[in-house]
Design a protein around this motif. Structure first.
Motif, mmCIF file in Angstrom:
data_model
loop_
_atom_site.group_PDB
_atom_site.id
_atom_site.type_symbol
_atom_site.label_atom_id
_atom_site.label_comp_id
_atom_site.label_asym_id
_atom_site.label_seq_id
_atom_site.Cartn_x
_atom_site.Cartn_y
_atom_site.Cartn_z
ATOM 1 N N LEU A 81 0.817 -1.221 0.000
ATOM 2 C CA LEU A 81 0.000 0.000 0.000
ATOM 3 C C LEU A 81 0.849 1.268 0.000
ATOM 4 C CD1 LEU A 81 -2.653 -1.092 2.686
ATOM 5 C CD2 LEU A 81 -2.801 -1.316 0.197
ATOM 6 N N LEU A 82 2.158 1.116 -0.245
ATOM 7 C CA LEU A 82 3.026 2.298 -0.235
ATOM 8 C C LEU A 82 2.756 3.168 -1.456
ATOM 9 C CD1 LEU A 82 6.394 0.675 0.884
ATOM 10 C CD2 LEU A 82 4.894 2.141 2.241
ATOM 11 N N ARG A 83 2.705 4.466 -1.220
ATOM 12 C CA ARG A 83 2.508 5.430 -2.301
ATOM 13 C C ARG A 83 3.405 6.625 -2.044
ATOM 14 N NH1 ARG A 83 -0.021 1.679 -3.353
ATOM 15 N NH2 ARG A 83 -2.240 1.374 -3.659
ATOM 16 N N THR B 292 7.823 14.093 -2.261
ATOM 17 C CA THR B 292 8.588 12.838 -2.097
ATOM 18 C C THR B 292 8.304 12.081 -0.783
ATOM 19 O OG1 THR B 292 10.668 13.744 -1.147
ATOM 20 C CG2 THR B 292 10.482 13.700 -3.559
ATOM 21 N N GLN B 293 7.318 12.518 -0.016
ATOM 22 C CA GLN B 293 6.969 11.754 1.187
ATOM 23 C C GLN B 293 6.241 10.463 0.778
ATOM 24 O OE1 GLN B 293 7.328 12.488 4.779
ATOM 25 N NE2 GLN B 293 6.778 10.323 4.723
ATOM 26 N N VAL B 294 6.662 9.359 1.372
ATOM 27 C CA VAL B 294 6.002 8.076 1.116
ATOM 28 C C VAL B 294 5.039 7.799 2.272
ATOM 29 C CG1 VAL B 294 6.368 5.603 0.727
ATOM 30 C CG2 VAL B 294 8.034 7.258 -0.128
ATOM 31 N N TYR B 295 3.868 7.250 1.970
ATOM 32 C CA TYR B 295 2.887 6.926 3.009
ATOM 33 C C TYR B 295 2.219 5.605 2.691
ATOM 34 C CZ TYR B 295 -0.342 8.761 -0.490
ATOM 35 O OH TYR B 295 -1.031 8.970 -1.648
ATOM 36 N N VAL B 296 1.443 5.110 3.656
ATOM 37 C CA VAL B 296 0.669 3.882 3.462
ATOM 38 C C VAL B 296 -0.761 4.302 3.142
ATOM 39 C CG1 VAL B 296 -0.181 1.780 4.565
ATOM 40 C CG2 VAL B 296 2.117 2.615 5.098
ATOM 41 N N GLU C 250 -4.364 10.591 -1.974
ATOM 42 C CA GLU C 250 -3.422 11.189 -2.921
ATOM 43 C C GLU C 250 -2.237 11.880 -2.268
ATOM 44 O OE1 GLU C 250 -5.299 13.239 -6.518
ATOM 45 O OE2 GLU C 250 -6.917 13.213 -5.040
ATOM 46 N N TRP C 251 -2.392 12.242 -0.978
ATOM 47 C CA TRP C 251 -1.387 13.110 -0.357
ATOM 48 C C TRP C 251 -0.823 12.471 0.892
ATOM 49 C CZ3 TRP C 251 -1.873 16.062 -4.318
ATOM 50 C CH2 TRP C 251 -3.144 16.378 -4.814
ATOM 51 N N CYS C 252 0.416 12.843 1.226
ATOM 52 C CA CYS C 252 0.970 12.386 2.505
ATOM 53 C C CYS C 252 0.106 12.931 3.623
ATOM 54 C CB CYS C 252 2.427 12.815 2.646
ATOM 55 S SG CYS C 252 2.699 14.584 2.769
ATOM 56 N N SER C 253 -0.370 14.164 3.456
ATOM 57 C CA SER C 253 -1.222 14.794 4.459
ATOM 58 C C SER C 253 -2.169 15.759 3.767
ATOM 59 C CB SER C 253 -0.349 15.548 5.463
ATOM 60 O OG SER C 253 -1.136 16.510 6.143
ATOM 61 N N MET C 254 -3.459 15.606 4.081
ATOM 62 C CA MET C 254 -4.437 16.531 3.496
ATOM 63 C C MET C 254 -4.194 17.949 3.997
ATOM 64 S SD MET C 254 -6.844 16.402 1.380
ATOM 65 C CE MET C 254 -7.228 18.006 0.738
#
Ligand SMILES: [Zn+2]
Length: 181
Positions: free
Chosen positions: A133-135, A143-147, A156-160
């Motif tokens: 689930l990494l994106r 360039t932040q990766v998140y689950v 779509e975003w590391c943080s809304m």
């Protein structure tokens, strides 16, 4: 103050080097004090572990191994044995110790223990179902990766609060200027 945009300890740690594809990425762990603060603000440990420059160098080495492993998964490449070795070495050492107290959980340990706790989180991440689930954040340059645990994988975003709002505000301004239909 450090940022913990994606809520996954190991990935937020990888994100302490921001805008990685810029000519000058932003280093958030600029000294041992910044590393101490990251551990405390991230809830890894209750009190600053008094990291020294050697701890900082080790932290950056572990961070880069975690990022490289995340990137390999994003690009569906196999991971480098050297990165796996760095991660496993830290995951094998003693983590932060936990104790149940009247006020809640007491977390204590050295900077090395904090790095072990971060490494263990990364092992669970890369070795478990979340690895699929990494994106990477959709804001260009982040360039932040998140689950992505959202239903249907639509996050779509590391943080809304940060990147999502910045992109939406930019689209809004562009529409106002008539640039985007
Ligand atoms: Zn982002």
């Amino acid at each position: 103050m450090h940022a913990f945009p994606c809520g996954t300890l190991a990935l937020d740690f990888a994100g302490t080097l921001r805008a990685r594809r810029d000519e000058r990425p932003r280093e958030m762990l600029e000294d041992a004090r910044a590393l101490d603060l990251w551990f405390v603000e991230g809830g890894v440990v209750d009190a600053a572990p008094q990291a020294d420059p050697r701890d900082l160098a080790a932290a950056v080495e572990l961070r880069e191994a975690i990022y490289a492993l995340a990137e390999a998964r994003l690009e569906e490449r196999s991971s480098s044995p050297a990165d796996v070795a760095v991660l496993n070495r830290w995951a094998d050492s003693s983590p932060v110790s936990l104790a149940l107290e009247a006020e809640g959980i007491r977390r204590s340990g050295s900077a090395a223990a904090c790095l072990s706790t971060v490494a263990r989180n990364a092992v669970e991440l890369f070795g478990g179902p979340d690895a699929a689930l990494l994106r990477e954040c959709g804001r260009p340059g982040c360039t932040q990766v998140y689950v992505d645990r959202s239903r249907g994988g639509r996050r779509e975003w590391c943080s809304m609060r940060t990147c999502g709002n910045r992109v939406k505000a930019a689209h809004f301004r562009a529409r106002q200027r008539g640039v985007v239909a």
